[in-house]
Design an enzyme around this catalytic site. Structure first.
Site, PDB file in Angstrom:
ATOM      1  CD  GLU A  55     -19.333  83.808  90.905  1.00  0.00           C
ATOM      2  OE1 GLU A  55     -18.645  83.895  89.870  1.00  0.00           O
ATOM      3  OE2 GLU A  55     -18.873  83.972  92.045  1.00  0.00           O
ATOM      4  N   GLY A  56     -20.877  84.775  86.383  1.00  0.00           N
ATOM      5  CA  GLY A  56     -21.256  84.721  84.967  1.00  0.00           C
ATOM      6  C   GLY A  56     -21.873  83.377  84.589  1.00  0.00           C
ATOM      7  CG  PHE A  57     -24.408  81.369  80.851  1.00  0.00           C
ATOM      8  CD1 PHE A  57     -25.769  81.497  81.096  1.00  0.00           C
ATOM      9  CD2 PHE A  57     -23.978  80.292  80.089  1.00  0.00           C
ATOM     10  CE1 PHE A  57     -26.670  80.568  80.594  1.00  0.00           C
ATOM     11  CE2 PHE A  57     -24.873  79.353  79.581  1.00  0.00           C
ATOM     12  CZ  PHE A  57     -26.230  79.497  79.835  1.00  0.00           C
ATOM     13  CG  ASN A  58     -19.715  79.955  80.025  1.00  0.00           C
ATOM     14  OD1 ASN A  58     -20.224  78.979  79.484  1.00  0.00           O
ATOM     15  ND2 ASN A  58     -19.729  81.152  79.464  1.00  0.00           N
ATOM     16  CG  HIS A 277     -13.665  82.783  73.616  1.00  0.00           C
ATOM     17  ND1 HIS A 277     -13.440  82.650  74.963  1.00  0.00           N
ATOM     18  CD2 HIS A 277     -14.575  83.802  73.481  1.00  0.00           C
ATOM     19  CE1 HIS A 277     -14.172  83.550  75.611  1.00  0.00           C
ATOM     20  NE2 HIS A 277     -14.872  84.248  74.750  1.00  0.00           N
ATOM     21  CG  LEU A 278     -10.039  88.373  70.647  1.00  0.00           C
ATOM     22  CD1 LEU A 278      -8.637  87.983  71.103  1.00  0.00           C
ATOM     23  CD2 LEU A 278      -9.958  89.102  69.308  1.00  0.00           C
ATOM     24  NE  ARG A 279     -14.927  86.780  78.948  1.00  0.00           N
ATOM     25  CZ  ARG A 279     -15.338  87.937  79.509  1.00  0.00           C
ATOM     26  NH1 ARG A 279     -15.274  89.067  78.831  1.00  0.00           N
ATOM     27  NH2 ARG A 279     -15.835  87.917  80.725  1.00  0.00           N
ATOM     28  CG  ASP A 357     -20.381  83.665  69.187  1.00  0.00           C
ATOM     29  OD1 ASP A 357     -20.582  83.534  67.966  1.00  0.00           O
ATOM     30  OD2 ASP A 357     -20.193  84.764  69.732  1.00  0.00           O
ATOM     31  CB  THR A 374     -15.723  79.734  82.847  1.00  0.00           C
ATOM     32  OG1 THR A 374     -16.312  81.025  82.883  1.00  0.00           O
ATOM     33  CG2 THR A 374     -14.997  79.470  84.151  1.00  0.00           C
TER      34      THR A 374
HETATM   35  N1  LIG Z   1     -21.635  85.980  72.196  1.00  0.00           N
HETATM   36  C1  LIG Z   1     -20.495  85.953  72.918  1.00  0.00           C
HETATM   37  N2  LIG Z   1     -20.538  86.340  74.204  1.00  0.00           N
HETATM   38  C2  LIG Z   1     -19.397  86.284  74.915  1.00  0.00           C
HETATM   39  C3  LIG Z   1     -18.174  85.869  74.350  1.00  0.00           C
HETATM   40  N3  LIG Z   1     -17.223  85.923  75.305  1.00  0.00           N
HETATM   41  C4  LIG Z   1     -17.838  86.349  76.414  1.00  0.00           C
HETATM   42  N4  LIG Z   1     -19.160  86.576  76.196  1.00  0.00           N
HETATM   43  C5  LIG Z   1     -20.194  87.019  77.144  1.00  0.00           C
HETATM   44  O1  LIG Z   1     -19.569  87.273  78.366  1.00  0.00           O
HETATM   45  C6  LIG Z   1     -19.856  86.237  79.290  1.00  0.00           C
HETATM   46  C7  LIG Z   1     -18.544  85.778  79.893  1.00  0.00           C
HETATM   47  O2  LIG Z   1     -18.743  85.531  81.178  1.00  0.00           O
HETATM   48  P1  LIG Z   1     -18.541  84.087  81.815  1.00  0.00           P
HETATM   49  O3  LIG Z   1     -19.562  83.183  81.238  1.00  0.00           O
HETATM   50  O4  LIG Z   1     -18.502  84.350  83.256  1.00  0.00           O
HETATM   51  O5  LIG Z   1     -17.107  83.604  81.337  1.00  0.00           O
HETATM   52  P2  LIG Z   1     -15.732  84.352  81.578  1.00  0.00           P
HETATM   53  O6  LIG Z   1     -15.991  85.715  82.195  1.00  0.00           O
HETATM   54  O7  LIG Z   1     -15.029  84.342  80.280  1.00  0.00           O
HETATM   55  O8  LIG Z   1     -14.971  83.438  82.616  1.00  0.00           O
HETATM   56  P3  LIG Z   1     -14.656  83.783  84.162  1.00  0.00           P
HETATM   57  O9  LIG Z   1     -13.345  84.474  84.139  1.00  0.00           O
HETATM   58  O10 LIG Z   1     -14.648  82.473  84.836  1.00  0.00           O
HETATM   59  O11 LIG Z   1     -15.771  84.652  84.662  1.00  0.00           O
HETATM   60  C8  LIG Z   1     -20.522  85.109  78.537  1.00  0.00           C
HETATM   61  O12 LIG Z   1     -21.398  84.341  79.299  1.00  0.00           O
HETATM   62  C9  LIG Z   1     -21.179  85.879  77.399  1.00  0.00           C
HETATM   63  O13 LIG Z   1     -22.407  86.411  77.831  1.00  0.00           O
HETATM   64  C10 LIG Z   1     -18.175  85.480  72.977  1.00  0.00           C
HETATM   65  O14 LIG Z   1     -17.164  85.082  72.400  1.00  0.00           O
HETATM   66  N5  LIG Z   1     -19.353  85.539  72.320  1.00  0.00           N
HETATM   67 MG   LIG Z   2     -17.019  86.007  84.122  1.00  0.00          MG
END
Ligand SMILES: Nc1nc2c(ncn2[C@@H]2O[C@H](COP(=O)(O)OP(=O)(O)OP(=O)(O)O)[C@@H](O)[C@H]2O)c(=O)[nH]1
Ligand SMILES: [Mg+2]
Length: 425
Positions: A55-58, A277-279, A357, A374
């Site tokens: 799982e990721g951070f958020n 926030h451009l994912r 960020d 997230t």
């Molecule tokens: N510095 C920075 N890191 C980002 C950004 N977007 C994503 N990341 C990195 O990628 C990770 C994204 O993973 P999650 O925290 O799981 O959030 P998510 O993948 O967008 O959401 P889920 O679909 O729920 O997994 C973040 O925790 C950061 O480490 C951004 O805009 N800036």
């Molecule tokens: Mg994630």
């Protein structure tokens, strides 16, 4: 000229320190977050949890909330005899933390969050403190949670000891001791390990623990537990306590004051820039109808800048450098990104930079995120806590061809706006 610059900088630092103080005070001094003082004569017990490795951070942050709500409930049931502490699982190096030459395995929570603020909701300690307190890494009981099969489409509360369904990262030695790990070589151990199939909420877990009274218990795969009342008062109280560490907030504020238009000191309407926030990253690997091409993202940024009358956009992104340059070329106004110096990257780590960020995005007058990230949702929530109106907060990019179909479920779904349920004073 130099003198003027110096004066401006010292004025700006004073402003940003004041803004920082205001930001922290807003959150920390809320009386409803204070947990009832521990009664003397009660014993200390420890609630530990772990989350699925991938799982990721958020999402991890949301699982923290489920654990905090469990311990809060446990304190309500049990505070006459036990002081419950929530033990924070060290952060293993996450998939998204890609920078080389940065030490980022087994990080403590204090690197990212203000532990005093977290403790206003439930008392928290780092795992290393638990080890000191207990003089070792032994835990009375470890429960590995697994999902129950849903029968006849019904979701009933269930919590049953069952055979372990999947291969777990636990091993049992010849003396019967089970060992598991948080991160790299952070080991914990127990004599009492079992798998439990669960369909339940924080209160289901709290009831079990209050009944069985272990001195320490760890639940692995805590993401299996589902929120009871998403976005109710308790949920927002827990969320409000998740204040970022002062070091990260102050870096974000410094950046805002030095690189973005710092016209307003602190206002409900934020500073006069737009943030998006451009994912990108792994999101681009799956065909998502609502993920815009870079060209469309830039068009949507231009349109929003025009509509809001703002002339600077801050971009939080995990995009590649060439993707960023592509967007930069297509945006009609100034584009700002946070890029830490090498030393700062080492200090904050990729996790800290992501929070910086997020905090810069929280403070913008207008925000557009990526649905359903997230990372975006946590920005939405912090903005709601700061009092931003939903229309400047709960916006997401649309996919190509859906730019004019805001709200379309498939190609332009917008995050739902959840009002903050206010504190009882
Ligand atoms: N510095 C920075 N890191 C980002 C950004 N977007 C994503 N990341 C990195 O990628 C990770 C994204 O993973 P999650 O925290 O799981 O959030 P998510 O993948 O967008 O959401 P889920 O679909 O729920 O997994 C973040 O925790 C950061 O480490 C951004 O805009 N800036
Ligand atoms: Mg994630």
């Amino acid at each position: 000229m130099l003198e003027f610059k110096k004066k401006r900088l010292s004025l700006l630092s004073a402003c940003f320190l004041l803004a920082l103080a205001v930001a922290l005070d807003d959150i920390i001094d809320d009386p409803s977050l204070k947990v009832a003082a521990a009664t003397p004569n009660t014993r200390k017990s420890f609630f530990l949890y772990a989350v699925n490795r991938g799982e990721g951070f958020n999402l991890n942050r949301d699982v923290y909330m489920r654990a905090a709500l469990t311990v809060r409930r446990l304190a309500q049931l049990d505070s006459h005899r036990t002081n419950w502490f929530l033990v924070l699982p060290p952060w293993r190096r996450l998939y998204h933390w890609k920078s080389n030459n940065v030490e980022q395995k087994n990080l403590p929570w204090r690197k990212f969050f203000d532990l005093d603020a977290l403790s206003r909701f439930v008392p928290v300690i780092e795992f290393e403190e638990y080890v000191r307190e207990k003089e070792g890494n032994f835990i009375d009981e470890i429960i590995y949670l697994q999902h129950c099969p849903i029968v006849d489409g019904r979701w009933d509360i269930k919590m049953e000891v069952k055979e372990c369904k999947e291969r777990m990262r636990y091993t049992q030695d010849s003396e019967g001791i089970w060992r598991g790990q948080y991160g790299v070589s952070i080991e914990f151990a127990t004599r009492n390990f079992h798998c439990v199939s669960l369909q339940g909420h924080p209160s289901t877990i709290a009831d079990y623990v209050a009944r069985t009274q272990p001195r320490s218990i760890l639940f692995d795969r805590f993401e299996t537990v589902v929120h009871e009342n998403h976005y109710d008062k308790e949920w927002w109280d827990a969320r409000r306590s998740m204040v970022y560490s002062a070091v990260l907030i102050s870096e974000a504020q410094r950046f805002i004051f030095e690189n973005l238009p710092p016209k307003k000191l602190h206002s409900d309407l934020g500073y006069p820039y737009m943030a998006v926030h451009l994912r990108r990253g792994d999101y681009t690997l799956h065909k998502r109808k609502n993920l815009p091409s870079l060209e469309s993202a830039a068009k949507q940024i231009n349109r929003a800048l025009k509509e809001t009358g703002l002339d600077v956009v801050f971009i939080a992104t995990d995009a590649l450098e060439e993707e960023i340059n592509d967007v930069r070329k297509r945006v009609d106004h100034r584009v700002v990104l946070y890029r830490p110096k090498e030393d700062d990257l080492k200090r904050f780590g990729d996790g800290g930079v992501a929070i910086i960020d997020q905090w810069i995005s929280v403070n913008a007058q207008h925000f557009i995120g990526t649905d359903p990230s997230t990372f975006t949702f946590r920005i939405n929530e912090d903005r709601s806590l700061k009092g931003f109106p939903p229309k400047s907060t709960y916006n997401a990019f649309c996919g190509d061809g859906y730019e004019d179909k805001i709200g379309d479920e498939e190609g332009c779904h917008q995050p739902h706006s959840w009002p903050v349920v206010s504190m009882a004073k």
